[in-house]
Design a protein around this motif. Structure first.
Motif, short mmCIF file in Angstrom:
data_model
loop_
_atom_site.label_atom_id
_atom_site.label_comp_id
_atom_site.label_asym_id
_atom_site.label_seq_id
_atom_site.Cartn_x
_atom_site.Cartn_y
_atom_site.Cartn_z
N LEU A 1 0.82 -1.20 0.00
CA LEU A 1 0.00 0.00 0.00
C LEU A 1 0.86 1.26 0.00
N PRO A 2 0.45 2.29 -0.72
CA PRO A 2 1.21 3.55 -0.75
C PRO A 2 1.03 4.34 0.55
N PRO A 3 1.88 5.33 0.79
CA PRO A 3 1.82 6.07 2.07
C PRO A 3 0.55 6.89 2.22
N GLN A 4 -0.17 7.22 1.15
CA GLN A 4 -1.39 8.02 1.31
C GLN A 4 -2.56 7.22 1.88
N VAL A 5 -2.39 5.90 2.06
CA VAL A 5 -3.40 5.09 2.75
C VAL A 5 -3.13 5.21 4.25
N ASN A 6 -3.99 5.96 4.93
CA ASN A 6 -3.77 6.19 6.36
C ASN A 6 -4.00 4.95 7.20
N ARG A 7 -5.07 4.23 6.90
CA ARG A 7 -5.39 3.05 7.67
C ARG A 7 -6.31 2.14 6.86
N VAL A 8 -6.31 0.88 7.23
CA VAL A 8 -7.18 -0.12 6.62
C VAL A 8 -7.95 -0.82 7.72
N ILE A 9 -9.26 -0.80 7.61
CA ILE A 9 -10.13 -1.47 8.57
C ILE A 9 -10.94 -2.50 7.81
N THR A 10 -10.92 -3.73 8.28
CA THR A 10 -11.57 -4.82 7.55
C THR A 10 -12.65 -5.47 8.41
N ALA A 11 -13.55 -6.15 7.73
CA ALA A 11 -14.59 -6.94 8.38
C ALA A 11 -14.94 -8.10 7.47
N PRO A 12 -15.16 -9.30 8.01
CA PRO A 12 -15.49 -10.44 7.16
C PRO A 12 -16.96 -10.42 6.75
N LEU A 13 -17.20 -10.57 5.47
CA LEU A 13 -18.57 -10.68 4.98
C LEU A 13 -18.98 -12.14 4.87
N TRP A 14 -18.02 -13.04 4.96
CA TRP A 14 -18.29 -14.46 4.76
C TRP A 14 -18.71 -15.15 6.06
N THR A 15 -18.50 -14.53 7.18
CA THR A 15 -18.90 -15.12 8.44
C THR A 15 -19.24 -14.01 9.42
N ALA A 16 -20.08 -14.32 10.37
CA ALA A 16 -20.45 -13.36 11.41
C ALA A 16 -20.75 -14.14 12.68
N GLU A 17 -19.82 -14.13 13.60
CA GLU A 17 -20.04 -14.81 14.87
C GLU A 17 -21.06 -14.05 15.71
N ASP A 18 -21.82 -14.79 16.46
CA ASP A 18 -22.81 -14.17 17.33
C ASP A 18 -22.08 -13.28 18.34
N ASP A 19 -22.43 -12.01 18.35
CA ASP A 19 -21.73 -11.06 19.21
C ASP A 19 -22.21 -11.10 20.65
N GLY A 20 -23.14 -11.98 20.96
CA GLY A 20 -23.62 -12.11 22.33
C GLY A 20 -24.53 -11.02 22.80
N VAL A 21 -24.99 -10.14 21.89
CA VAL A 21 -25.89 -9.06 22.28
C VAL A 21 -27.27 -9.63 22.55
N VAL A 22 -27.79 -9.35 23.72
CA VAL A 22 -29.14 -9.78 24.10
C VAL A 22 -30.01 -8.54 24.20
N HIS A 23 -30.97 -8.43 23.33
CA HIS A 23 -31.83 -7.25 23.30
C HIS A 23 -32.94 -7.37 24.34
N GLY A 24 -33.25 -6.23 24.95
CA GLY A 24 -34.37 -6.17 25.87
C GLY A 24 -35.70 -6.14 25.13
N ARG A 25 -36.77 -6.02 25.90
CA ARG A 25 -38.10 -6.08 25.32
C ARG A 25 -38.31 -4.94 24.32
N ARG A 26 -37.90 -3.72 24.69
CA ARG A 26 -38.11 -2.60 23.80
C ARG A 26 -37.30 -2.74 22.51
#
Length: 562
Positions: free
Chosen positions: A53-78
């Protein structure tokens, strides 16, 4: 200018789609800064790493689209009630009929449901568990059984509804990402999505939450790709998923400041899907012409009795019609040879290559000059990289006429490469072929071997016409399809978007107080015009956020991804 570059299965990964185009764009616009937000498609793609990558790329943030683990979020009634309402509205928008008077209403319904889910994810946490829940499937089932739903949706059994719900969960995974705060996409001047679909969804949310303008580039229309790939699905699954991708494409085109199709073929698709004509700017792909310069400047090196086909071997290229056309060509010009140069694409391509080899052996028995000579077939199947064809330019240099026989094409890159090499071409009228050729080659209907043969014979018999067409083709390609024109076009579009939708920021002094008139007009011109003492808060953030930004996820330095 700070650009948020949004990719899916592409840049900066080594095996990504459109990585070459994105890399050339980033390197060519070194006066700007880039934050890359990349969605990966597979674990193998992530394991292969990134390109340098060239120096003008400040940062790279990635996320997988092929998998998504359960994040453990439990939603309330509302929160569960909010999810049920939003997801139910989303499902209802997909199952609604499509009369002309109802399209605008259903588009608003889809958008409200989509952004409602995004706001819920931002307030309460991720939606992975909720999108996989039984409640989501039940909401989808209620929408399918409601009056007015398409017949295929009303008759959908539960397994097909589960398949649709799983696809929606996959497509909506970007809603659960933490990319949309003031230290993420909320701090960029412009979001540039390098394709439609999932790559554009983070740009939609950045526009919704922070008012960041969105630019969408499509060299292959994502919705068209979905139509082509959905043929094997059941009618219910195809109906619902087509409705979802169609609504998402219409919302993307509606919210984008500018949409840049890569050709008129893609532009027509986008207009049909709701893109307003005033937003559309055609920007042709940029290709490296230097590697073809030697061949293009020496057209006399070609064998005048050889036809060349170059590309990926697959059924869409219709080599069967080309072989039948070559049989007619040999009747008129017995000395002509055909060189088919390319590797098969996947298992289907390998099977198709075997079929073409067998057909060539059947149509053209090995010929020998005498009773004691070894026969030779006038059709050869070759790959680039051998001693005879070490480079792609050598492949086009092998013949006087380049042939394209496809029945399906988007933007014909191989045709542009032949034009860079100064070759006369015979092509089928599919995709953007006529737009690319522009009168510098012969075009015939697809699946018409006789017309293909007649056009090839005309050029084989007329070397002067071949030379004129080849020179005109090279001039056209150098004018329209180079890397330089692509970079120049996007640089102008970036400046235009920022001038029309300037980013609203609050600049603070050392004491944390706002600086009046601290953002002069020239702040939007490339360059560093602000003083070192000024600190920036994106879009009216709190004073406690005036220090160094806290990153949403820990980025990997560019040097480690090389």
């Amino acid at each position: 200018m700070r650009i948020g570059l949004l990719t899916e299965g592409g840049y900066p990964y080594v095996s990504g789609d459109a990585k070459v185009w994105c890399d050339r764009l980033v390197r060519g616009l070194d006066q700007h800064e880039f934050d890359v937000y990349a969605l990966s498609r597979s674990e193998a793609q992530e394991d292969e790493g990134w390109i340098p990558l060239p120096p003008q790329v400040n940062r790279v943030i990635t996320a997988p689209l092929w998998t998504a683990e359960d994040d453990g979020v439990v939603h309330g009634r509302r929160a569960r009630r909010r999810f049920a309402e939003c997801y139910g509205e989303l499902a209802a928008a997909l199952c609604a009929g499509a009369p002309a008077e109802a399209r605008a209403t259903e588009a608003d319904r889809f958008a409200n449901a989509l952004y409602g889910l995004a706001e819920l994810a931002r307030d309460e946490g991720g939606l992975v568990g909720a999108l996989r829940s039984e409640g989501a499937v039940r909401a989808l089932e209620r929408a399918c059984r409601a009056p007015g739903a398409p017949r295929a949706a009303r008759e959908a059994p539960v397994p097909e509804l589960l398949a649709v719900a799983a696809h929606l969960e996959h497509a909506l995974r970007p809603l659960s990402l933490d990319w949309y705060e003031d230290d993420g996409l909320g701090a960029v001047d412009l979001c540039h999505a390098t394709s439609g679909g999932p790559a554009a969804l983070p740009g939609l949310l950045a526009h919704h939450f922070a008012g960041v303008p969105l630019l969408v580039t499509e060299y292959g229309v994502r919705l068209r790709t979905h139509y082509l790939n959905a043929a094997e699905s059941s009618p219910a699954v195809r109906t619902l998923l087509t409705a979802f991708h169609g609504r998402l494409a219409a919302e993307t085109y509606g919210r984008a400041t500018i949409v840049t199709p890569g050709n008129a073929h893609a532009r027509r698709w986008q207009e049909r899907c709701g893109a307003h004509r005033d937003k559309l700017r055609t920007v042709y792909p940029g290709m490296d012409a230097t590697r073809f310069a030697g061949v293009g400047e020496s057209p006399e090196c070609a064998d005048p009795d050889t036809l060349v086909w170059v590309g990926r071997v697959e059924p869409a290229k219709d080599l069967v019609s080309l072989l039948h056309a070559f049989a007619d060509i040999r009747k008129e010009e017995p000395k002509t040879r055909l060189r088919i140069i390319g590797a098969p694409s996947g298992p289907e391509g390998k099977a198709y290559l075997g079929h073409c080899r067998a057909l060539a052996a059947q149509l053209f028995p090995d010929e020998a000059d005498g009773p004691h000579a070894v026969g030779d077939n006038p059709v050869s199947f070759e790959e680039i990289g051998g001693p005879e064809l070490p480079t792609l330019a050598d492949a086009y240099a092998a013949g006087a006429v380049t042939v394209l026989s496809s029945v399906v094409e988007g933007f014909p890159l191989g045709l542009v490469e032949a034009m860079f090499c100064g070759r006369a071409t015979v092509s089928t009228d599919v995709g953007a072929v006529v737009e690319v050729i522009g009168g510098t080659g012969l075009v015939v209907p697809p699946r018409n071997p006789r017309a293909l043969a007649e056009a090839c014979v005309v050029l084989l018999r007329d070397p002067e016409r071949r030379a004129r067409l080849g020179a005109a083709a090279r001039a056209r390609a150098l004018e329209l399809f180079t890397v330089e024109q692509n970079i120049t076009a996007f640089h102008s579009i970036y400046l235009e978007i920022v001038s029309r939708t300037p980013v609203r920021r609050v600049l603070l002094d050392d004491t944390g107080e706002p600086l009046p008139f601290a953002a002069p007009a020239e702040a939007h011109v490339p360059g560093r015009w602000t003083g070192p003492a000024a600190r920036v808060i994106a879009r009216g953030g709190p004073t406690w956020a005036a220090g160094p930004p806290v990153r949403a996820t820990t980025p990997i330095p560019a040097t480690e991804g090389a």
